[in-house]
Write a protein that holds these residues in place. Structure first.
Motif, PDB file in Angstrom:
ATOM      1  N   GLN A 164      43.758  36.501  49.521  1.00 34.72           N
ATOM      2  CA  GLN A 164      42.316  36.739  49.533  1.00 34.72           C
ATOM      3  C   GLN A 164      41.954  37.565  50.752  1.00 34.72           C
ATOM      4  OE1 GLN A 164      40.636  32.803  49.535  1.00 34.72           O
ATOM      5  NE2 GLN A 164      41.106  32.433  51.696  1.00 34.72           N
ATOM      6  N   SER A 165      40.941  38.379  50.591  1.00 34.88           N
ATOM      7  CA  SER A 165      40.559  39.295  51.658  1.00 34.88           C
ATOM      8  C   SER A 165      40.011  38.566  52.879  1.00 34.88           C
ATOM      9  CB  SER A 165      39.523  40.300  51.133  1.00 34.88           C
ATOM     10  OG  SER A 165      38.379  39.632  50.624  1.00 34.88           O
ATOM     11  N   ASP A 166      39.271  37.469  52.667  1.00 39.57           N
ATOM     12  CA  ASP A 166      38.737  36.717  53.798  1.00 39.57           C
ATOM     13  C   ASP A 166      39.871  36.160  54.656  1.00 39.57           C
ATOM     14  OD1 ASP A 166      36.189  37.252  52.973  1.00 39.57           O
ATOM     15  OD2 ASP A 166      35.874  35.304  52.003  1.00 39.57           O
ATOM     16  N   GLY A 167      40.955  35.727  54.012  1.00 42.02           N
ATOM     17  CA  GLY A 167      42.096  35.195  54.736  1.00 42.02           C
ATOM     18  C   GLY A 167      42.774  36.261  55.578  1.00 42.02           C
ATOM     19  N   LEU A 168      42.922  37.454  55.016  1.00 44.39           N
ATOM     20  CA  LEU A 168      43.550  38.547  55.755  1.00 44.39           C
ATOM     21  C   LEU A 168      42.674  38.976  56.922  1.00 44.39           C
ATOM     22  CD1 LEU A 168      45.795  40.599  56.100  1.00 44.39           C
ATOM     23  CD2 LEU A 168      44.657  42.049  54.398  1.00 44.39           C
ATOM     24  N   GLU A 169      41.376  39.055  56.683  1.00 42.96           N
ATOM     25  CA  GLU A 169      40.454  39.423  57.749  1.00 42.96           C
ATOM     26  C   GLU A 169      40.518  38.399  58.883  1.00 42.96           C
ATOM     27  OE1 GLU A 169      35.772  40.757  58.290  1.00 42.96           O
ATOM     28  OE2 GLU A 169      36.332  39.460  56.606  1.00 42.96           O
TER      29      GLU A 169
ATOM     30  N   LYS B  76      32.558  44.418  57.451  1.00 41.98           N
ATOM     31  CA  LYS B  76      32.721  44.401  55.997  1.00 41.98           C
ATOM     32  C   LYS B  76      34.126  44.829  55.575  1.00 41.98           C
ATOM     33  CE  LYS B  76      27.817  45.335  55.161  1.00 41.98           C
ATOM     34  NZ  LYS B  76      26.827  46.206  54.472  1.00 41.98           N
ATOM     35  N   ALA B  77      35.113  44.610  56.446  1.00 45.01           N
ATOM     36  CA  ALA B  77      36.493  44.975  56.099  1.00 45.01           C
ATOM     37  C   ALA B  77      36.978  44.178  54.897  1.00 45.01           C
ATOM     38  CB  ALA B  77      37.414  44.753  57.295  1.00 45.01           C
ATOM     39  N   ALA B  78      36.584  42.909  54.809  1.00 41.66           N
ATOM     40  CA  ALA B  78      37.040  42.074  53.698  1.00 41.66           C
ATOM     41  C   ALA B  78      36.638  42.662  52.350  1.00 41.66           C
ATOM     42  CB  ALA B  78      36.481  40.653  53.846  1.00 41.66           C
ATOM     43  N   ALA B  79      35.420  43.197  52.296  1.00 41.78           N
ATOM     44  CA  ALA B  79      34.954  43.787  51.040  1.00 41.78           C
ATOM     45  C   ALA B  79      35.788  45.002  50.661  1.00 41.78           C
ATOM     46  CB  ALA B  79      33.478  44.167  51.163  1.00 41.78           C
ATOM     47  N   ALA B  80      36.258  45.746  51.685  1.00 44.11           N
ATOM     48  CA  ALA B  80      37.081  46.918  51.416  1.00 44.11           C
ATOM     49  C   ALA B  80      38.497  46.518  51.027  1.00 44.11           C
ATOM     50  CB  ALA B  80      37.101  47.828  52.640  1.00 44.11           C
ATOM     51  N   LEU B  81      38.996  45.411  51.569  1.00 48.17           N
ATOM     52  CA  LEU B  81      40.367  44.967  51.298  1.00 48.17           C
ATOM     53  C   LEU B  81      40.504  44.296  49.933  1.00 48.17           C
ATOM     54  CD1 LEU B  81      41.132  43.388  54.795  1.00 48.17           C
ATOM     55  CD2 LEU B  81      42.044  45.553  53.927  1.00 48.17           C
ATOM     56  N   GLU B  82      39.435  43.658  49.483  1.00 44.76           N
ATOM     57  CA  GLU B  82      39.511  42.837  48.268  1.00 44.76           C
ATOM     58  C   GLU B  82      40.040  43.572  47.035  1.00 44.76           C
ATOM     59  OE1 GLU B  82      36.717  39.760  45.639  1.00 44.76           O
ATOM     60  OE2 GLU B  82      35.845  40.926  47.288  1.00 44.76           O
ATOM     61  N   PRO B  83      39.562  44.786  46.739  1.00 43.47           N
ATOM     62  CA  PRO B  83      40.075  45.462  45.534  1.00 43.47           C
ATOM     63  C   PRO B  83      41.579  45.717  45.596  1.00 43.47           C
ATOM     64  CG  PRO B  83      38.062  46.510  46.308  1.00 43.47           C
ATOM     65  CD  PRO B  83      38.491  45.573  47.385  1.00 43.47           C
ATOM     66  N   TYR B  84      42.114  45.990  46.790  1.00 47.48           N
ATOM     67  CA  TYR B  84      43.549  46.218  46.920  1.00 47.48           C
ATOM     68  C   TYR B  84      44.345  44.929  46.733  1.00 47.48           C
ATOM     69  CZ  TYR B  84      41.953  50.649  48.828  1.00 47.48           C
ATOM     70  OH  TYR B  84      41.345  51.871  48.999  1.00 47.48           O
ATOM     71  N   ILE B  85      43.797  43.818  47.233  1.00 48.95           N
ATOM     72  CA  ILE B  85      44.462  42.529  47.049  1.00 48.95           C
ATOM     73  C   ILE B  85      44.493  42.166  45.565  1.00 48.95           C
ATOM     74  CG2 ILE B  85      44.264  40.046  47.521  1.00 48.95           C
ATOM     75  CD1 ILE B  85      43.177  40.761  50.282  1.00 48.95           C
ATOM     76  N   LYS B  86      43.416  42.458  44.850  1.00 48.07           N
ATOM     77  CA  LYS B  86      43.385  42.180  43.415  1.00 48.07           C
ATOM     78  C   LYS B  86      44.417  43.006  42.658  1.00 48.07           C
ATOM     79  CE  LYS B  86      38.554  40.664  43.034  1.00 48.07           C
ATOM     80  NZ  LYS B  86      37.210  40.959  42.454  1.00 48.07           N
TER      81      LYS B  86
END
Length: 236
Positions: free
Chosen positions: A168-173, A186-196
């Motif tokens: 999950q992006s929040d975990g990585l952030e 807002k890095a988590a929002a940018a990372l989320e699509p790649y994690i998916k």
């Protein structure tokens, strides 16, 4: 003959005034309180079949010990897929691909010309020893609790490399922040699509001792190569 695509002979983002470093293929992260300013990011993307070679050149102001780079990649990279490039080749492509003002004159439309075929121009394609640092048990456990996995770690040239995956992006952030890095808003929002998309994250930091041995005062380009059906420049 294989079809070779050289994308824009530099997808260059030239920022004329200093500004906080944001993203080009990923984003910059700095130690808390550090000020990093990026003047220009230059990226050369070469695609041959399913093979992508991505070269990233960064120009920034700040202490190198505070610098790190996070870039989404489609697979876990092996050490031999990561290299340190030469800035002169980036500059050469940048110069070759720079916009030019061209003036055309309109000759006599009735004149007959004998055209000769021209031979196609050839395009030339353009981090010491592997050291796996001992991972602290608390770091591994904390990463696991946050859904982050350290897939691989390498030392290549003046860079210490880590390949991360996350659930999950929040975990990585959170993991990056707990490692002492101040990441963009807002890095988590940018990372989320790649994690998916089950993509991994290439993290590069500067090894100050190795950097001194290079004899240069700037960061040399980082080049990564991988095989993937995904043809993309991650810039979200």
């Amino acid at each position: 003959m294989k079809r070779l695509t050289l994308l824009a002979a530099t997808l260059a983002v030239a920022l004329f005034a200093p500004r906080p470093a944001h993203a080009f293929c990923g984003f910059y992260v700095g130690k808390a309180g550090a000020e990093l300013y990026n003047h220009a990011s230059k990226v050369v993307l070469v695609r041959d079949g399913n093979r992508t070679v991505l070269t990233m050149s960064n120009d920034f102001e700040g202490n190198m010990k505070d610098f790190a780079l996070v870039v989404p990649v489609p697979t876990v990279l092996e050490k031999d897929q990561i290299h340190v490039g030469d800035k002169k080749y980036i500059d050469r492509i940048d110069s070759y691909s720079a916009p030019r003002l061209v003036e055309y004159s309109d000759p006599n439309p009735c004149q007959v010309y004998n055209y000769r075929s021209m031979a196609p121009m050839a395009a030339g394609a353009g981090m010491a020893r592997m050291e796996k640092d001992d991972l602290a048990a608390d770091r591994d456990e904390r990463a696991k609790a946050l859904g982050v996995k350290i897939e691989a770690e390498y030392s290549v040239g003046e860079y210490d490399i880590a390949i991360l995956s996350a659930k999950q992006s929040d975990g990585l952030e959170t993991y990056l922040k707990e490692q002492g890095y101040q990441i963009p808003a807002k890095a988590a929002a940018a990372l989320e699509p790649y994690i998916k998309q089950n993509m991994k994250f290439f993290v590069a930091k500067v090894n100050l001792d190795e950097q001194k041995n290079t004899g240069v005062t700037y960061l040399r380009p980082i080049q990564i190569a991988y095989e993937s059906e995904k043809f993309m420049l991650p810039i979200r």
